[in-house]
Design a protein around this motif. Structure first.
Motif, short mmCIF file in Angstrom:
data_model
loop_
_atom_site.label_atom_id
_atom_site.label_comp_id
_atom_site.label_asym_id
_atom_site.label_seq_id
_atom_site.Cartn_x
_atom_site.Cartn_y
_atom_site.Cartn_z
N PRO A 58 12.19 10.38 9.33
CA PRO A 58 12.48 9.02 9.61
C PRO A 58 10.94 8.04 9.53
N THR A 59 9.84 8.91 9.57
CA THR A 59 8.64 8.15 9.16
C THR A 59 8.67 7.62 7.72
N VAL A 60 9.07 8.39 6.69
CA VAL A 60 9.32 8.06 5.38
C VAL A 60 10.07 6.75 5.72
N ARG A 61 11.13 6.69 6.09
CA ARG A 61 12.07 5.58 6.06
C ARG A 61 11.65 4.43 6.62
N HIS A 62 10.73 4.51 7.83
CA HIS A 62 10.12 3.38 8.30
C HIS A 62 8.89 2.91 7.62
N ALA A 63 8.26 3.60 6.97
CA ALA A 63 7.13 3.29 6.10
C ALA A 63 7.74 2.54 4.92
N SER A 64 8.77 2.93 4.38
CA SER A 64 9.57 2.14 3.28
C SER A 64 9.92 0.82 3.90
N GLY A 80 0.86 -0.99 -0.01
CA GLY A 80 0.04 -0.08 0.10
C GLY A 80 0.85 1.33 -0.12
N ALA A 81 0.18 2.25 -0.27
CA ALA A 81 0.86 3.49 -0.30
C ALA A 81 0.24 4.43 0.91
N THR A 101 18.23 14.31 1.39
CA THR A 101 18.35 12.99 1.70
C THR A 101 17.46 12.13 1.16
N LEU A 102 16.08 12.48 1.41
CA LEU A 102 14.93 11.53 0.85
C LEU A 102 14.76 11.38 -0.76
N ARG A 103 15.33 12.49 -1.40
CA ARG A 103 15.47 12.54 -2.81
C ARG A 103 16.48 11.47 -3.45
N PHE A 104 17.68 11.70 -2.58
CA PHE A 104 18.61 10.84 -2.87
C PHE A 104 18.31 9.18 -2.78
N LEU A 105 17.82 8.99 -1.44
CA LEU A 105 17.51 7.66 -1.27
C LEU A 105 16.76 6.80 -2.28
N GLY A 106 15.79 7.79 -2.80
CA GLY A 106 14.46 7.19 -3.88
C GLY A 106 13.68 6.17 -3.07
N ASP A 107 13.56 6.20 -1.47
CA ASP A 107 12.51 5.40 -1.05
C ASP A 107 11.19 5.96 -0.98
N ALA A 108 11.02 7.18 -1.52
CA ALA A 108 9.52 7.74 -1.35
C ALA A 108 9.44 8.36 -2.61
N PHE A 109 8.04 8.64 -3.19
CA PHE A 109 7.75 9.23 -4.23
C PHE A 109 7.49 10.67 -3.91
N LEU A 110 8.00 11.95 -4.22
CA LEU A 110 7.69 13.10 -3.71
C LEU A 110 6.91 13.81 -4.59
N THR A 111 5.92 14.56 -4.14
CA THR A 111 5.12 15.39 -4.99
C THR A 111 4.62 16.56 -4.40
N ASP A 112 3.79 17.33 -4.92
CA ASP A 112 3.12 18.44 -4.20
C ASP A 112 1.58 18.23 -3.96
N PHE A 168 5.53 -0.06 2.68
CA PHE A 168 4.70 0.78 2.12
C PHE A 168 5.43 1.45 1.10
N ILE A 169 4.66 2.32 0.20
CA ILE A 169 5.23 3.12 -0.80
C ILE A 169 4.88 4.89 0.06
N PRO A 170 5.67 5.43 0.51
CA PRO A 170 5.45 6.66 1.11
C PRO A 170 5.45 7.79 -0.03
N VAL A 171 4.29 8.41 -0.02
CA VAL A 171 4.21 9.71 -0.86
C VAL A 171 4.40 10.88 -0.03
N LEU A 172 5.28 11.70 -0.35
CA LEU A 172 5.49 13.00 0.59
C LEU A 172 5.08 13.96 -0.18
N VAL A 173 4.03 14.50 0.37
CA VAL A 173 3.50 15.82 -0.13
C VAL A 173 4.58 16.83 0.41
N THR A 174 5.58 17.35 -0.42
CA THR A 174 6.64 18.54 -0.03
C THR A 174 6.03 19.80 0.41
#
Length: 72
Positions: free
Chosen positions: A17-23, A2-3, A50-61, A27-33
Motif C-alpha cells: 500500500p505504501t508503494v501504491r500511495h506514493a505513486s 521525485g522518487a 501485484t506490484l510487478r503487474f501494476l507497473g506503478d513502481a520501479f523494482l530493483t535490488d 512519486f516514483i516508488p523504487v522498491l528495493v526487493t
C-alpha cells in the motif's frame, strides 16, 4: 516529480500500500526487493507480483540501487 526508495518488512501489509500511495501522490516508488521481507511468504510474493503487474513502481535490488546512486 521525485522518487522514493521503499524498503522494510511486511511486504503484504505495509509495503504494497505504501508503494501504491506514493505513486498516487506523484512519486516514483523504487522498491528495493531484497531489502523487503514478509510475515507470510506466499502473501509477500503475491504482493510483489501485484506490484510487478501494476507497473506503478520501479523494482530493483540493493546492488543495482547502490550502483545507480554511485553513478549520480
Amino acid at each position: 516529480m521525485g522518487a522514493i526508495a521503499i524498503v522494510g518488512v511486511a511486504t503484504e501489509i505495509g509495503i504494497e500500500p505504501t508503494v501504491r500511495h506514493a505513486s498516487d501522490l506523484g512519486f516514483i516508488p523504487v522498491l528495493v526487493t531484497d531489502a523487503c521481507a514478509a510475515g507470510n511468504a506466499e502473501a509477500g510474493e503475491r504482493a510483489m507480483e501485484t506490484l510487478r503487474f501494476l507497473g506503478d513502481a520501479f523494482l530493483t535490488d540493493a546492488a543495482e540501487f547502490r550502483n545507480a546512486l554511485e553513478q549520480r
